[in-house]
Structures are given as C-alpha cells and as structure tokens.
Scaffold this active site. Sequence first.
Site, PDB file in Angstrom:
ATOM      1  N   LEU A   1      15.700 -41.905 -20.320  1.00  0.00           N
ATOM      2  CA  LEU A   1      16.706 -42.132 -21.373  1.00  0.00           C
ATOM      3  C   LEU A   1      16.162 -41.554 -22.673  1.00  0.00           C
ATOM      4  O   LEU A   1      15.178 -42.063 -23.210  1.00  0.00           O
ATOM      5  CB  LEU A   1      16.958 -43.639 -21.520  1.00  0.00           C
ATOM      6  CG  LEU A   1      18.090 -44.083 -22.432  1.00  0.00           C
ATOM      7  CD1 LEU A   1      19.446 -43.713 -21.851  1.00  0.00           C
ATOM      8  CD2 LEU A   1      18.016 -45.601 -22.652  1.00  0.00           C
ATOM      9  N   HIS A   2      16.771 -40.478 -23.147  1.00  0.00           N
ATOM     10  CA  HIS A   2      16.217 -39.863 -24.348  1.00  0.00           C
ATOM     11  C   HIS A   2      17.233 -39.107 -25.206  1.00  0.00           C
ATOM     12  O   HIS A   2      16.928 -38.730 -26.325  1.00  0.00           O
ATOM     13  CB  HIS A   2      15.110 -38.868 -23.957  1.00  0.00           C
ATOM     14  CG  HIS A   2      15.633 -37.609 -23.324  1.00  0.00           C
ATOM     15  ND1 HIS A   2      16.030 -37.548 -22.019  1.00  0.00           N
ATOM     16  CD2 HIS A   2      15.834 -36.384 -23.845  1.00  0.00           C
ATOM     17  CE1 HIS A   2      16.454 -36.326 -21.746  1.00  0.00           C
ATOM     18  NE2 HIS A   2      16.356 -35.589 -22.840  1.00  0.00           N
TER      19      HIS A   2
END
Length: 369
Positions: free
Chosen positions: A205-206
């Site tokens: 998740l970025h």
Amino acid sequence: MKILNIVGARPNFMKMAPIIEAMNAYPEQINHLLVHTGQHYDEKMSSSFFVDLGMPRPDINLEVGSGSHAEQTAKIMVEFEKVCLREKPDLVIVVGDVNSTMACTITAKKLGIQVAHVEAGLRSRDMGMPEEINRLCTDVLCDFLFTTDHFADENLLAEGVGQEKIHFVGNVMIDTLLRHREKAKEVGLVDRWGLKPKGFATLTLHRPSNVDDPVVLGGLLEALADISRQLPIIFPIHPRTRKMAEQFGLSHFFSSGDAVSGLWVTEPLGYLEFLHLNMNARLVLTDSGGLQEETTVLGVPCITMRNNTERPITCELGTNFLVGNDPARVLECARKILSGDLPQGRVPDRWDGRAAERIVRVLLDEMAC
C-alpha cells in the site's frame, strides 16, 4: 551494437534482469552497459534486488536521489545526456513507467538515439497517475514497443502507432518470476515467522491516492484490520506509507513481532523474500502494478485497491479483482475469496518465461538491417 539498459526503481530491476541474461548469449553482437539512475537508492528498496536477481552491479550510477517529479526528471536528463554523449550507444532500452523511463527516453531521442520500451502500451486512462504520463510520453517517442498482451497492442494502434513498431513478446516480469520460483521456495520465512501456507495474506500500500488522505488511509486500514482478524496480513511497509500513517495518527493499526495475528508490519523485503510470501499467501492485497501480474501466474487471488488498472488482462484472464479504495468493497471481495467464491484464473499468452529472448531476437534482426 552498443546498448544502454536503464533501471531506476525496483520494478525496473525485475524487468531488466532477464533482458541482460538474454543479451549475454550474444557477446559478439551486443555490447551492453547497465545504467542505474539512482531513483531508488535505499538499500532495501534498491540494492538488495541486484543480489536477489543475480544482476551485475551497474556500470554507471547517476545517483540522482529523491526530489519532486520535475526535479528528479531534470536531474536524470542532465546526467544521462552526459552518458549518451560519452558512450555513443546505438540503442537505449527503458522498462516500465517510472520517471527514469520517460527522462532517458526524451534525452536519447533528442540526441538521435533509438529507444526501445519494454512493457509498452499499458494504459490506466488516469492522468492523475504520474506513471500514466510517463507511459504516454515514452511510447510516442520510441522506435521499438515491446508489449505484454493484446490490450497493449490495441492501445498503441488506437493512438496511431505504426504496426511495424509494435512487438508482442510477453511479460519479462514473469520471466524473472519463473526463473526464481524454485529459489524462492527455499527462503523459509513462512516457517521462521510461524505462519502456515495459505494461512495469511500479504499487503502492499503506497499510492498517493490511498495514503495521502487521512480519511482514505484510515478507512482502508480499518478494513484491513477487520480482514486480519480472520487472516493475518503481512505488510512490508513502504517508507511513504509509514510516514503518512504516523503523521495522521494511524500507527496504532500496526503490530510487529507476532506474525500469527493482526496487521503485521515489516521493513521492505527483498525480491526472493516477498515472492516466497506471495507464493504461500491465501490472498494478496495491493495497489501496485506488478503484483497483479505475478499473482495471476501464481494463481493467488489479488485484491487491487485502485479504481483503474493498466493491466486489465489480469482481470480478464487472471486472479485479479479491481475494487477501488472503498473499504466496504475491499471487505466484500476478501470475504468472497475466503469463502472460496472465486473463478479459476488462466495465464495470458506468452507469459512463459521467454519474453526477454524474443526482445533480443527482434533487436538483433531489425537493427542489423
């Protein structure tokens, strides 16, 4: 024929490794140098991947480091121009869709050097993604466009690219996966961390659209925490995500030191470590691009927390489910997967471990003319 191979970020390394290996089969015909722009410069985010993939150390490192998109792109162009003028290559090969991809393409073309783009034609139709801008700028300039699937071919043709420039070769990311799958089996993280095969999920998740808004990030972490009560989630956290979670007061969602429950945060992992985990995962949750492809080949269900994907083949044939960043949709999809309610995926055509060989063969045939 002298070729400069460009890498700048971790996904680039995975795509370039098999191309370098394929080029090494023709030492009398191809003289190639590896140029690292330094876009990713952290040891875990960059250098360890060279070791995992068995890649040679870069012949040239531009060491541009971080900065805004404009700063980073400008630094790469200035430094790469010096390399091109000194080395006088016949061809520059760029891969993927990072700033290094676009910057080196523009620089080379302004100097009259031919450019090949590996993974051409991917489109999300989302101009809010920096990668989409990089893809569009790169493809319109390149002389060789190597594609992964029929969607990419169709996108390029619709944009007016000549058929003679387009070469459907398959997916070099999958070349790398298939070459390293057996080695990844031996890594042993699952046993060391007290996990059971198919008894956990992995998470990346970025993307700014997911982590830069406290409401969006908080909602996703709530949903992920809910899933983790049924299935522990291993989360090699991106530095950006950690920074934003701390800034928004959301670090309480993370735990460490106990991999058998909850949302378990680790430092970024090497390629083989993360492949080992994904091979053994019950499901993968992500907002990245390459994992959509890797999970399709591994046969692991993938929940993609984005509103669009430049890899629709993974949804058409593979095991990828595009759900956006609505927590309710993430939870609904996870529950269906955990209940066994999902179709069987298929591996797309030419994702067979030979894409790099096809690329090199095309270059040898066409540049000899």
